[in-house]
Scaffold this motif. Sequence first.
Motif, PDB file in Angstrom:
ATOM      1  N   LYS A   1     -90.447 104.707  53.350  1.00 56.30           N
ATOM      2  CA  LYS A   1     -90.884 105.930  54.028  1.00 56.30           C
ATOM      3  C   LYS A   1     -90.031 107.127  53.596  1.00 56.30           C
ATOM      4  O   LYS A   1     -90.541 108.205  53.298  1.00 56.30           O
ATOM      5  CB  LYS A   1     -90.803 105.758  55.551  1.00 56.30           C
ATOM      6  CG  LYS A   1     -91.314 106.984  56.309  1.00 56.30           C
ATOM      7  CD  LYS A   1     -91.228 106.793  57.800  1.00 56.30           C
ATOM      8  CE  LYS A   1     -91.859 107.987  58.524  1.00 56.30           C
ATOM      9  NZ  LYS A   1     -91.343 109.274  58.110  1.00 56.30           N
TER      10      LYS A   1
ATOM     11  N   GLN B   1     -95.130  97.802  54.887  1.00 56.81           N
ATOM     12  CA  GLN B   1     -94.669  99.192  54.963  1.00 56.81           C
ATOM     13  C   GLN B   1     -94.760  99.856  53.597  1.00 56.81           C
ATOM     14  O   GLN B   1     -95.166 101.015  53.475  1.00 56.81           O
ATOM     15  CB  GLN B   1     -93.231  99.252  55.498  1.00 56.81           C
ATOM     16  CG  GLN B   1     -92.805 100.698  55.794  1.00 56.81           C
ATOM     17  CD  GLN B   1     -91.357 100.794  56.247  1.00 56.81           C
ATOM     18  OE1 GLN B   1     -90.613  99.814  56.123  1.00 56.81           O
ATOM     19  NE2 GLN B   1     -90.982 101.918  56.787  1.00 56.81           N
TER      20      GLN B   1
ATOM     21  N   ASN C   1     -98.361 100.667  52.904  1.00 52.69           N
ATOM     22  CA  ASN C   1     -98.787 101.826  53.695  1.00 52.69           C
ATOM     23  C   ASN C   1     -98.214 103.132  53.154  1.00 52.69           C
ATOM     24  O   ASN C   1     -98.893 104.160  53.119  1.00 52.69           O
ATOM     25  CB  ASN C   1     -98.370 101.642  55.153  1.00 52.69           C
ATOM     26  CG  ASN C   1     -99.128 100.511  55.836  1.00 52.69           C
ATOM     27  OD1 ASN C   1    -100.228 100.140  55.394  1.00 52.69           O
ATOM     28  ND2 ASN C   1     -98.552  99.961  56.912  1.00 52.69           N
ATOM     29  N   GLU C   2     -96.959 103.098  52.731  1.00 50.28           N
ATOM     30  CA  GLU C   2     -96.331 104.313  52.208  1.00 50.28           C
ATOM     31  C   GLU C   2     -96.919 104.716  50.863  1.00 50.28           C
ATOM     32  O   GLU C   2     -97.061 105.893  50.554  1.00 50.28           O
ATOM     33  CB  GLU C   2     -94.807 104.138  52.105  1.00 50.28           C
ATOM     34  CG  GLU C   2     -94.099 104.053  53.434  1.00 50.28           C
ATOM     35  CD  GLU C   2     -94.347 105.263  54.308  1.00 50.28           C
ATOM     36  OE1 GLU C   2     -94.430 106.409  53.783  1.00 50.28           O
ATOM     37  OE2 GLU C   2     -94.456 105.096  55.546  1.00 50.28           O
TER      38      GLU C   2
END
Length: 638
Positions: free
Chosen positions: A584, A616, A619-620
């Motif tokens: 992120k 994650q 998604n990022e």
Amino acid sequence: CAGVGVRFVNVRLEEEKPIFNKQRIDFSPPEKINHFAVCNNQLCMSLGKDTLLRIDLAKPDQPNQIELGRKDDSRVHKLFLDPTGSHLVISLSTSECLYLNRNTQKVRSLSRWRGHLIESVGWNKLLGTETNTGPILVGTSQGIIFEAEISASEGSLFNTNPDQYFKQVHSLEEDGKPAPVCCIEVERGPESKVVIIATTRKRLFQFVGRVAEGSEQQGFSSVFSQNQELLPSFQEFPFNMGYSEITFYTSKLRSCPKAFAWMMGNGVLYGQLDYIRPDSVLSDVQVWDYTPDIDFSFNKPISIVLTQFHFLLLLPDRVKAICTLNGQVVYEDVFPDKFGTLKKMIKDLAGGLVWIYTEKAVFRYHIQREARDVWQMYMSMNKFDLAKEYCRDRPECMDMVLAKEAEHCFQNKRYLESAKCYALTQNYFEEIALKFIEAKQDEALKEFLLKKLNNLKQSEKTQITLLVTWLTELYLNHLGLLESDEGKHGVFQETRDEFRKFLSSSKHKECLYNNRTTIYDLLASHGNVDDMVYFSVIMQDYERVISHHCQHDDYSAALEVLSKHCDEKLFYKFSPILMQHIPKKVVDAWIQMGSRLEPKKLIPALVNYSQMGSTQQVNETIRYMDVLGYLDQIYMNC
């Protein structure tokens, strides 16, 4: 080389000029010279029985001769000339006194002084003018001190005498009997302090008091009365040669004397004058014993003169100069017999010349560059600050003083002070470094190298490189020892701060940058990671800093360095590893960089997620792709 040779020849010739340079005055007196006085370039001499000769040294070809007009058997006993050269008092052997002003031809009688054989006069340097002496002190052969005042004006119809008044203020004794007042001096110190110094044959008296500002014209009675309740302050010596003489050294005309020298039976008492002291103003007092060749049966000392660093002693056939710093006789000048016995020596404060006369001739000494060898004497006395003060304009002498001071400090185990001095000398660098190494004084060695480094010119690149590398090694060794000692955490932190200041020095930035690989190797060999990172930042070697953070799993710190310096190439290189751990934050940084990053060069970081299977990361990646699409839309619309 020729230029250097000439320079040293000039220096040598200059050194060969004597400090005391004697000159015989081209003057043949018509009669024997009996007495002589000189002040403020005004010269007065008594010739034969009845003649007075005055010479203004600014106009030496215009002498002025005056007859005293004495019919009796009186002869001149002494001459006293005031500091302005205006007032001449003539003491006669018949206990009478005459007065002659510089601006007149008329010799006048001091009738109030009659009946006293005058031995000394203490002039008033504050109030004396060309026409009036102000209150003065007069010492007699019977130990009486009078206060008097002389005016050159003709006076009123009822008072034509030049002597305004003549009153006794004190008397001096030796062994319970009156003793001649050989010398008397009046000086003013700070805060209205008045100091009166009077000498007899073997005693030196001091009277210290205060005269309120504005009441100086009232004279000195109050100074003596302030001392009446106390026993007079005096120094006494056992031997009596029938007279004594005191002389003073004044650095500037009309300023207070700084030093004194008193010639008496046991030798010469000399020292400084300190007007702040409450009672005795004499300080740092020493006695110089007469040398064996001074035999009172045939060559007693006659006169004394004090200069900044010497006192001159007049004997019947020679002059001796004694250095006040070490008591050594540094000069001796023997006069030929043809001139006759030397009579007196006087210093004129106005020009600094020293005058000597015989019955047949007059001589004078020019004193030049008296301080030139003083540095050597102070150096031999280990008074190095004073030695340096007197050779500031002579680098070759300064180098000798610094080397002697450095060696003195080394011998006394004051190694840091020694290092600072050695660094300023031209001594061989290797020899000095070896001294500290053999003495196992790393801290002093470091100080020496630092000072030496700061004194090098930027063009001396090889020496700078050597010293920078050596100092780095010394710092790292010292830090290693301190880090292992828990009780020295404070010293460790101070030393680290000092080391980091050294590494960030702007003066040696070029050297540190050119030799950064060597510095990195030294830091690595000592395992000093923190300082290696610090040095990398200074060198702007961000790749090394980021690698270090990644190796220590401090990915946020690595990304912080990346984001701060915005180097696209480093983003491309480190994004794959960072994406695996802080996806992120990485994507946020990419978005912040905007168009400065080329997305296709980030593909290795974007596809790296499949191997890890992190939700994650996936998604990022999608978030970044969406942003890219959004951005592309913006660019298309633009």
